[in-house]
Structure formats: C-alpha cells, structure tokens
Scaffold this motif. Sequence first.
Motif, PDB file in Angstrom:
ATOM      1  N   ALA A 134       0.826  -1.209   0.000  1.00 46.69           N
ATOM      2  CA  ALA A 134       0.000   0.000   0.000  1.00 46.69           C
ATOM      3  C   ALA A 134       0.860   1.260   0.000  1.00 46.69           C
ATOM      4  O   ALA A 134       0.517   2.253  -0.643  1.00 46.69           O
ATOM      5  CB  ALA A 134      -0.943  -0.005   1.197  1.00 46.69           C
ATOM      6  N   ILE A 135       1.966   1.215   0.719  1.00 49.47           N
ATOM      7  CA  ILE A 135       2.839   2.398   0.778  1.00 49.47           C
ATOM      8  C   ILE A 135       4.027   2.274  -0.167  1.00 49.47           C
ATOM      9  O   ILE A 135       4.873   3.155  -0.204  1.00 49.47           O
ATOM     10  CB  ILE A 135       3.333   2.657   2.224  1.00 49.47           C
ATOM     11  CG1 ILE A 135       4.192   1.497   2.730  1.00 49.47           C
ATOM     12  CG2 ILE A 135       2.173   2.958   3.140  1.00 49.47           C
ATOM     13  CD1 ILE A 135       4.892   1.777   4.052  1.00 49.47           C
ATOM     14  N   ARG A 136       4.063   1.173  -0.913  1.00 52.16           N
ATOM     15  CA  ARG A 136       5.201   0.899  -1.805  1.00 52.16           C
ATOM     16  C   ARG A 136       6.511   1.099  -1.037  1.00 52.16           C
ATOM     17  O   ARG A 136       7.361   1.892  -1.406  1.00 52.16           O
ATOM     18  CB  ARG A 136       5.172   1.782  -3.056  1.00 52.16           C
ATOM     19  CG  ARG A 136       4.012   1.556  -3.967  1.00 52.16           C
ATOM     20  CD  ARG A 136       4.155   0.212  -4.688  1.00 52.16           C
ATOM     21  NE  ARG A 136       3.256   0.111  -5.822  1.00 52.16           N
ATOM     22  CZ  ARG A 136       2.091  -0.524  -5.788  1.00 52.16           C
ATOM     23  NH1 ARG A 136       1.676  -1.079  -4.679  1.00 52.16           N
ATOM     24  NH2 ARG A 136       1.364  -0.603  -6.861  1.00 52.16           N
ATOM     25  N   GLU A 137       6.622   0.329   0.034  1.00 57.67           N
ATOM     26  CA  GLU A 137       7.747   0.458   0.966  1.00 57.67           C
ATOM     27  C   GLU A 137       9.084   0.363   0.233  1.00 57.67           C
ATOM     28  O   GLU A 137       9.297  -0.503  -0.608  1.00 57.67           O
ATOM     29  CB  GLU A 137       7.651  -0.635   2.032  1.00 57.67           C
ATOM     30  CG  GLU A 137       8.625  -0.473   3.150  1.00 57.67           C
ATOM     31  CD  GLU A 137       8.396  -1.478   4.271  1.00 57.67           C
ATOM     32  OE1 GLU A 137       9.117  -1.377   5.269  1.00 57.67           O
ATOM     33  OE2 GLU A 137       7.515  -2.359   4.143  1.00 57.67           O
ATOM     34  N   VAL A 138       9.988   1.267   0.592  1.00 60.41           N
ATOM     35  CA  VAL A 138      11.303   1.336  -0.037  1.00 60.41           C
ATOM     36  C   VAL A 138      12.387   1.100   1.010  1.00 60.41           C
ATOM     37  O   VAL A 138      12.136   1.127   2.208  1.00 60.41           O
ATOM     38  CB  VAL A 138      11.533   2.702  -0.727  1.00 60.41           C
ATOM     39  CG1 VAL A 138      10.503   2.916  -1.820  1.00 60.41           C
ATOM     40  CG2 VAL A 138      11.498   3.835   0.263  1.00 60.41           C
ATOM     41  N   SER A 139      13.578   0.913   0.535  1.00 60.61           N
ATOM     42  CA  SER A 139      14.728   0.731   1.405  1.00 60.61           C
ATOM     43  C   SER A 139      14.960   1.992   2.231  1.00 60.61           C
ATOM     44  O   SER A 139      14.780   3.111   1.749  1.00 60.61           O
ATOM     45  CB  SER A 139      15.967   0.431   0.563  1.00 60.61           C
ATOM     46  OG  SER A 139      17.119   0.373   1.365  1.00 60.61           O
ATOM     47  N   THR A 140      15.384   1.800   3.454  1.00 66.14           N
ATOM     48  CA  THR A 140      15.716   2.950   4.308  1.00 66.14           C
ATOM     49  C   THR A 140      17.107   3.485   3.998  1.00 66.14           C
ATOM     50  O   THR A 140      17.467   4.567   4.453  1.00 66.14           O
ATOM     51  CB  THR A 140      15.642   2.555   5.800  1.00 66.14           C
ATOM     52  OG1 THR A 140      16.531   1.466   6.034  1.00 66.14           O
ATOM     53  CG2 THR A 140      14.227   2.160   6.180  1.00 66.14           C
ATOM     54  N   GLU A 141      17.879   2.728   3.238  1.00 63.42           N
ATOM     55  CA  GLU A 141      19.233   3.148   2.874  1.00 63.42           C
ATOM     56  C   GLU A 141      19.200   4.047   1.644  1.00 63.42           C
ATOM     57  O   GLU A 141      18.510   3.735   0.675  1.00 63.42           O
ATOM     58  CB  GLU A 141      20.111   1.920   2.568  1.00 63.42           C
ATOM     59  CG  GLU A 141      20.303   0.985   3.723  1.00 63.42           C
ATOM     60  CD  GLU A 141      21.102   1.588   4.859  1.00 63.42           C
ATOM     61  OE1 GLU A 141      22.023   2.375   4.576  1.00 63.42           O
ATOM     62  OE2 GLU A 141      20.790   1.284   6.009  1.00 63.42           O
ATOM     63  N   PRO A 142      19.945   5.151   1.663  1.00 63.90           N
ATOM     64  CA  PRO A 142      20.022   5.990   0.456  1.00 63.90           C
ATOM     65  C   PRO A 142      20.628   5.188  -0.696  1.00 63.90           C
ATOM     66  O   PRO A 142      21.650   4.538  -0.544  1.00 63.90           O
ATOM     67  CB  PRO A 142      20.958   7.131   0.857  1.00 63.90           C
ATOM     68  CG  PRO A 142      21.083   7.065   2.339  1.00 63.90           C
ATOM     69  CD  PRO A 142      20.747   5.678   2.764  1.00 63.90           C
ATOM     70  N   GLY A 143      19.968   5.197  -1.826  1.00 68.39           N
ATOM     71  CA  GLY A 143      20.453   4.452  -2.980  1.00 68.39           C
ATOM     72  C   GLY A 143      20.076   2.980  -2.944  1.00 68.39           C
ATOM     73  O   GLY A 143      20.512   2.198  -3.780  1.00 68.39           O
ATOM     74  N   GLY A 144      19.244   2.596  -1.978  1.00 74.15           N
ATOM     75  CA  GLY A 144      18.814   1.199  -1.880  1.00 74.15           C
ATOM     76  C   GLY A 144      17.714   0.877  -2.881  1.00 74.15           C
ATOM     77  O   GLY A 144      17.210   1.746  -3.590  1.00 74.15           O
ATOM     78  N   ILE A 145      17.358  -0.371  -2.933  1.00 69.06           N
ATOM     79  CA  ILE A 145      16.320  -0.818  -3.868  1.00 69.06           C
ATOM     80  C   ILE A 145      14.962  -0.321  -3.370  1.00 69.06           C
ATOM     81  O   ILE A 145      14.586  -0.603  -2.226  1.00 69.06           O
ATOM     82  CB  ILE A 145      16.326  -2.355  -3.994  1.00 69.06           C
ATOM     83  CG1 ILE A 145      17.662  -2.822  -4.584  1.00 69.06           C
ATOM     84  CG2 ILE A 145      15.161  -2.829  -4.862  1.00 69.06           C
ATOM     85  CD1 ILE A 145      17.822  -4.317  -4.650  1.00 69.06           C
ATOM     86  N   PRO A 146      14.230   0.385  -4.207  1.00 67.15           N
ATOM     87  CA  PRO A 146      12.944   0.939  -3.771  1.00 67.15           C
ATOM     88  C   PRO A 146      11.805  -0.081  -3.887  1.00 67.15           C
ATOM     89  O   PRO A 146      10.764   0.199  -4.478  1.00 67.15           O
ATOM     90  CB  PRO A 146      12.742   2.118  -4.724  1.00 67.15           C
ATOM     91  CG  PRO A 146      13.428   1.704  -5.975  1.00 67.15           C
ATOM     92  CD  PRO A 146      14.598   0.858  -5.540  1.00 67.15           C
ATOM     93  N   ALA A 147      11.999  -1.271  -3.347  1.00 68.92           N
ATOM     94  CA  ALA A 147      10.978  -2.314  -3.493  1.00 68.92           C
ATOM     95  C   ALA A 147      11.013  -3.315  -2.347  1.00 68.92           C
ATOM     96  O   ALA A 147      10.979  -4.518  -2.576  1.00 68.92           O
ATOM     97  CB  ALA A 147      11.153  -3.014  -4.823  1.00 68.92           C
ATOM     98  N   ILE A 148      11.044  -2.834  -1.124  1.00 70.58           N
ATOM     99  CA  ILE A 148      10.994  -3.745   0.029  1.00 70.58           C
ATOM    100  C   ILE A 148       9.707  -4.569  -0.011  1.00 70.58           C
ATOM    101  O   ILE A 148       9.681  -5.721   0.430  1.00 70.58           O
ATOM    102  CB  ILE A 148      11.095  -2.951   1.353  1.00 70.58           C
ATOM    103  CG1 ILE A 148      12.469  -2.300   1.492  1.00 70.58           C
ATOM    104  CG2 ILE A 148      10.795  -3.813   2.561  1.00 70.58           C
ATOM    105  CD1 ILE A 148      13.590  -3.248   1.780  1.00 70.58           C
TER     106      ILE A 148
END
Length: 179
Positions: free
Chosen positions: A125-139
């Motif tokens: 629902a929130i399209r959760e992303v990595s908390t790391e800068p430059g991480g994969i935006p698809a947790i």
Amino acid sequence: MSPAKHQHIIQTSIDTLTDVSGRLLAWLSLIMMVLLCLVVVLRYGFDLGTIALQESVTYLHGSIFMLGAAYTLKLDGHVRVDIFYRNFSPRAKAWINSLGGIIFLLPLCTYIFIISWDYVIQSWAIREVSTEPGGIPAIFLLKTLIPLMAFNLGLQALAEILRSAMVLISKDEASHTDG
C-alpha cells in the motif's frame, strides 16, 4: 477418472511446478554469487560501493531461501531426526509423513500465510522502499516472499501428503486383495 488417478495428476502437477521453480532458483544462486563477488571486488579493489547492488544480494538470498523451501521438501532435504525414521518401513514412513504434513506443516503454512498477509498488504500500500540511500525501492517485493513461501510450501506439502496417501492406499489395496 478414478480418485487415485486424479490424486496422482494433482501430485504430479505440484511436483512439476516445484521442480521447475527449484531449478530456476538454482540459477539465482549463481547470479547471487557473481553479484557478491562484484560487490567485494568493487568495494575492496576500487573503493566503490553501491547499496542497491548489496541489497540485490539480500533479495536474491531471500528469494532462494524462501521459495526454495518447497523444492527442498520435494527432494526430502528438510531437517528430520532420522535415528528412528530411517529404519521404518515405507508404510510407517508414509504414515509419519502424511500425519506430519496434516498436523504440522499445512497448519504452519496456513498460519504464516494469514499472519503475513496484512504485513505484506501494508508494505504494498505504501510501496515500501529501502531505508538506505540508494537502496532498492521495493521492500514490498521482498516481503511478498513470506506468503509466497507459505503458499508454495503448502502446495508441496499437499503433494507429499498425496504421495504418502498413495503408498498407504496401495498397501491397503494389496493387503485386501491378498486375503
């Protein structure tokens, strides 16, 4: 079509699906190894690092581990205390495998699927992303592996239960025809 034939078709179909996915996952292991070597060479050889590349190794490892559980079950590679089991007859093994699947494995898979569903839906629902800068935006994709693992493992558990039932039925039919 007889129930035994129908049961065999279902079991064979599940086994085929599990076998194909397991073989595809094996290729992911090779890709993961190459990426991990690349991460090490870039980091220590060229002082370069990329979070997304490092996270991709985690995603691949998670995929192999979670989705490979069904393949491991199919190959009878799961952990079991074989001290007594290895000496049992095929019929006794079939009883243990079918009861273990029905009493423990299917309920566990159902529980994992149900308990993870809202967790995964919220992540999507929130399209959760990595908390790391430059991480994969698809947790959310990584978290999706949890109910997928439960579903795949549950399907393979069903195939194993059907396989054990076929052993038990064939033994019962043989003992009824002998007498």
